[in-house]
Design a protein around this motif. Structure first.
Motif, PDB file in Angstrom:
ATOM      1  N   ARG A 119      -1.317   2.460  -5.331  1.00 25.13           N
ATOM      2  CA  ARG A 119      -1.715   1.149  -4.693  1.00 25.13           C
ATOM      3  C   ARG A 119      -2.212   2.013  -3.218  1.00 25.13           C
ATOM      4  NH1 ARG A 119       2.965  -0.716  -6.986  1.00 25.13           N
ATOM      5  NH2 ARG A 119       4.424  -0.368  -5.162  1.00 25.13           N
ATOM      6  N   SER A 120      -3.593   1.778  -3.151  1.00 19.33           N
ATOM      7  CA  SER A 120      -3.982   2.268  -1.765  1.00 19.33           C
ATOM      8  C   SER A 120      -5.022   1.702  -1.349  1.00 19.33           C
ATOM      9  CB  SER A 120      -4.588   3.784  -2.109  1.00 19.33           C
ATOM     10  OG  SER A 120      -5.662   3.675  -2.866  1.00 19.33           O
ATOM     11  N   HIS A 121      -5.389   1.597   0.069  1.00 20.15           N
ATOM     12  CA  HIS A 121      -6.298   0.774   0.698  1.00 20.15           C
ATOM     13  C   HIS A 121      -7.153   1.769   1.740  1.00 20.15           C
ATOM     14  CE1 HIS A 121      -7.501  -2.609   2.932  1.00 20.15           C
ATOM     15  NE2 HIS A 121      -7.324  -2.318   4.068  1.00 20.15           N
ATOM     16  N   ILE A 174      -2.371   4.883   2.694  1.00 19.15           N
ATOM     17  CA  ILE A 174      -3.291   4.312   3.415  1.00 19.15           C
ATOM     18  C   ILE A 174      -4.573   5.434   3.593  1.00 19.15           C
ATOM     19  CG2 ILE A 174      -2.129   4.663   5.402  1.00 19.15           C
ATOM     20  CD1 ILE A 174      -4.672   1.968   4.827  1.00 19.15           C
ATOM     21  N   TYR A 203       0.868  -1.228   0.056  1.00 13.51           N
ATOM     22  CA  TYR A 203      -0.107  -0.018   0.071  1.00 13.51           C
ATOM     23  C   TYR A 203       0.949   1.065   0.107  1.00 13.51           C
ATOM     24  CZ  TYR A 203      -3.526  -3.377   1.533  1.00 13.51           C
ATOM     25  OH  TYR A 203      -4.277  -4.392   1.678  1.00 13.51           O
ATOM     26  N   TYR A 248     -10.535   6.581  -3.221  1.00 11.37           N
ATOM     27  CA  TYR A 248      -9.912   5.221  -3.603  1.00 11.37           C
ATOM     28  C   TYR A 248      -9.882   5.079  -4.908  1.00 11.37           C
ATOM     29  CZ  TYR A 248      -8.946   0.212  -3.993  1.00 11.37           C
ATOM     30  OH  TYR A 248      -8.362  -0.825  -4.408  1.00 11.37           O
TER      31      TYR A 248
END
Lengths: 553, 553
Positions: free
Chosen positions: A374-376, A339, A336, A365
């Motif tokens: 790339r995230s969460h 975040i 990630y 998102y």
């Protein structure tokens, strides 16, 4: 940690004893087992036991804390010296693997998979090689309840496994170059103290084994691979390295010459070998009878290389970038990169308003995903934002994005950088362009910071009396050196130093001598051939090069 | 080859002896060693020793010939039962790995890497499990020259390695599902006859290990994974499979129930297990104390699955698609989908004309590359086109493209399909669209041909007297079955048959009995619950299902 002296070994043991005591204390305080075991209390809440010691004051314990609590590894209690690589570590390794694999495939290197076992007959063909590895071999002597007629060893590296087949497959110069690589694990049953990533009895790596018609062709490849290894460190892990050649004393057992990239750990001033690419010359090809006829029908022993990069790289990265809050990951290898944490959702808010806010978070998102970030979203119920902040800091995620009703009202997202702690806001409309830019900045800032630390602690010395004080002040040194093995041994003796290193208990203790790290390709000015003497005071020989020395892992 | 009976074992040994003799004969005739060894003659020309026996007449020898001569494997002469996977095999395995990895990652499965060694203490926790694997364990008893205090085994599978940590990591229902997978090799020191890919003492695989809150959640995943396994066979390898459940007699040691996809080898009419996805139920979680509190604060043992796919898939693919010329690869997994061979370059042609022609060949290569076709130009000097044709046929490249001056004059490329041998021409202008279409056709034709063979040899029988003749005629059979283990043993006895199978020497020899392959999910019509009897003549029980039986690997 190669060449760990007895004294520092004892110091390490002491530090580990203290770490254990500290963990037991923390366990008592929180009633949550830190070291696993049966009968532990199952609890529905998830605690974070943050890093309990400072990096600067208790480096060895800090490192063990970070790799375990950030969930990179777990100790394998069943058998000592072995570690479990958890998804956090495997993600990083797979990123490295993909990057490197793509590049060696483009060079024409093909993948293979040889058995993990080695017959003693093959092993014994190369004398220096077998002597180098014999003390660490794990021997299988039984299958089921039957003794094997001939015991087999688990490979510590695959030269002796593979080269009998090179002799078979290579028949003509048309079969050259033969370039094979395998991704596997190898076993070296170390008697020395093991440490996650840096020294384990089993570790993951890639091992490339190639054969060429001429010395020149082989040498070109050795250096191409070394550049890729440096690329893994510098481009992916934001870790600066110095490229060079190993001295005779430090080269690969049975090889011709060894190229290496060497890192530096600012916290304790130690050098650490990053990865090595070996020119094997014709030594193995003579032992294993790997010959071809060249264009003029002359019988030629092939020129071989072998090169390996292991999960050690992850340990080096952790040591360099981590801080008192835990892991700090470079964006390029972080699962990630950002975040996304919803904040400011008070108990007073209606369920409807909360749902509307979460929908906006999901929209952010989606924007990030489209931008290739790339995230969460951490939408776990029952945890405070503060808990979540600490959790993701511990795990090293490079960028925290907070989004609350106030941010929404201002059409911004608030951020905090993991590496510097710097905070700010980004307009929602600019998220897709600004976040990738910010991640690039974090990546290069992390590299630059580490590079600055390395550069400023790489001292070019021409005065022997300054060497030990320089080491004590956490430097590595470049000195004029004759490159003779006996001289190197003496240097190690002379640079042991009493009462200089501050241990985890705040006390002074003895410290190891320095060893040669490499002869850097990039040589400083000022060494006059035939004139400049080797710096070691008892040595009468001329210096051959500036050689980098340091206390080291 | 599980459940190989003594008789057929002897037959195999005989076949192998004959194969060896044939190889020695060929070696003598060509003066080129087929089986490696020292002191072999180095020769500047490269011979192809084509497949020397027919698939139909000498299947076992044919298979060994193909996997070696097409350069998928090499025997590891140092230790019996081990094989070297060469780049040809690793390319296929990596295609499969990438396809499967992408899909399990999307399901939320994360990657891990546990040690390769297993303590006997962990192993012994699950009784059925340890009994299933104990006879095949490789034991490390020594490190260097010291005996280990406690010997450790090389993992045959990792349930007992991993589950102590599942107990540690899983604390609350919030930690579920836990889904981990690893790509590694495992060791099973088989006493049975080994065969490349199908049964080796070390093999590559992936092993997934997951934990869920409920039986239903676990079951859903078992079937999702089974679908992916079927996808590997059907979509990538063009191999049809039948999905179903294993009987109690054939399920995983210590598991709850096992799902499987079962393949079929037309040449000898045998079934072959493709890959299995196991529901472990709560058996292991009880042994390893893996518990959580559920939403109502009740203590629950988690529901576990484990699932594995190995390099066996490559062997099944070779057996099904290969022919007397060698390997036949489905385009989806072939490194080179099209091999481009310049032809008709006579000695009379000027160097200039040749160079101009080769430039056109390079242009065709570029067109194909842009169209996403993996192709390769075979421009090796000193080899005839005929040699090259045979070489690439042996290696299984799906499509051969020939291009000579006559083709150039007609603005076409000539082609030959590897699977059917069909030939034709493609206008150069249409190359970028026609070649991908043709590759798709080859892929689906290969599947359809194999599917047709499987379907037409899967006989639904309700007459016991027809069973053995059906097996002798290379069928597998679906029969009403009570699913009782003792009945299955008796069926195996009753279906052994004398003098039916044609061996490699053309003689008749005894054949193994049939065992259950699976209870297909897709059940034929006609079984009346409470009425239809188990088909085994001595059995008084009612049939529970149509169960697929066959002679098998």
């Amino acid at each position: 940690m190669e060449e760990v002296q007895e004294q520092s070994k004892n110091a390490l043991k002491k530090a580990q004893k203290q770490a254990k005591a500290a963990a037991a204390k923390a366990e008592k305080a929180t009633n949550v087992p830190i070291v696993g075991g049966k009968g532990q209390k199952k609890d529905d809440s998830k605690e974070i036991i943050g890093i309990t010691v400072s990096k600067e004051g208790h480096f060895a314990q800090w490192y063990q804390d970070v790799v375990i609590k950030a969930e990179l590894v777990e100790y394998y209690h069943e058998i000592s010296g072995f570690y479990i690589l958890r998804p956090g570590a495997m993600y990083i390794w797979n990123e490295i693997r993909a990057w490197f694999q793509e590049r060696i495939a483009a060079m024409g290197v093909e993948e293979t998979s040889f058995p993990m076992f080695l017959s003693s007959k093959s092993l014994e063909k190369e004398k220096e090689h077998v002597e180098g590895f014999a003390p660490e071999l794990a021997w299988v002597t039984k299958a089921g309840d039957k003794d094997l007629e001939i015991p087999v060893a688990v490979r510590p590296t695959s030269e002796a496994v593979m080269y009998p087949y090179y002799a078979k497959w290579i028949r003509s110069h048309r079969d050259l170059p033969l370039r094979l690589n395998q991704w596997n694990s190898v076993v070296r049953w170390e008697a020395k103290q093991t440490t996650p990533f840096l020294r384990a009895r089993e570790f993951l790596w890639q091992e490339g084994h190639t054969a060429h018609l001429t010395e020149q062709l082989a040498e070109t490849e050795v250096l191409q691979i070394l550049d890729l290894y440096a690329g893994v460190y510098e481009q992916l892990l934001a870790v600066p390295v110095v490229k060079g050649r190993k001295t005779e004393a430090e080269k690969f057992a049975g090889g011709y010459w060894t190229s290496t990239c060497e890192g530096y750990i600012p916290t304790n001033g130690r050098g650490i070998q990053g990865a090595t690419s070996h020119a094997l010359g014709q030594n193995f090809s003579k032992m294993f009878e790997i010959t071809v006829e060249d264009h003029d029908k002359n019988k030629v022993h092939v020129w071989q290389n072998s090169w390996g990069l292991s999960t050690r790289v992850i340990g080096v990265m952790v040591m360099i970038h981590g801080d008192d809050k835990g892991l700090v990951l470079p964006p390029r290898v972080s699962k990630y990169q950002a975040i996304l944490i919803p904040v400011g959702l008070t108990a007073k808010m209606s369920a409807e308003d909360k749902a509307a806010h979460m929908k906006k978070v999901d929209g952010l998102y989606d924007d990030l995903k489209k931008a290739g970030v790339r995230s969460h979203v951490d939408d776990r119920e029952g945890y405070t934002p503060g808990f979540k902040f600490a959790d993701w800091e511990l795990k090293g995620v490079p960028l925290r994005l907070e989004f609350g009703p106030k941010d929404a009202a201002n059409s911004v997202v608030s951020y905090a950088r993991r590496d510097t702690g710097a905070k700010g806001t980004i307009p929602i409309a600019g998220l897709a362009t600004e976040v990738p830019k910010l991640l690039d900045t974090i990546q290069s800032d992390m590299y630059n910071k580490a590079d600055e630390a390395y550069k400023s602690h790489r001292l070019v010395l021409t005065d022997w009396d300054k060497v030990v004080p320089a080491l004590d002040a956490r430097n590595v040194v470049l000195i004029p050196f004759c490159e003779v093995e006996a001289c190197e041994d003496r240097i190690k003796e002379l640079t042991k130093s009493e009462n200089v290193e501050v241990g985890p208990d705040g006390q002074k203790m003895p410290s190891m001598g320095m060893k040669s790290l490499c002869i850097p390709f990039d040589q400083p000015e000022g060494l006059v051939k035939g004139e400049t003497k080797c710096l070691m005071p008892e040595c009468k020989a001329l210096a051959k090069s500036w050689t980098m020395f340091g206390r080291s892992y």
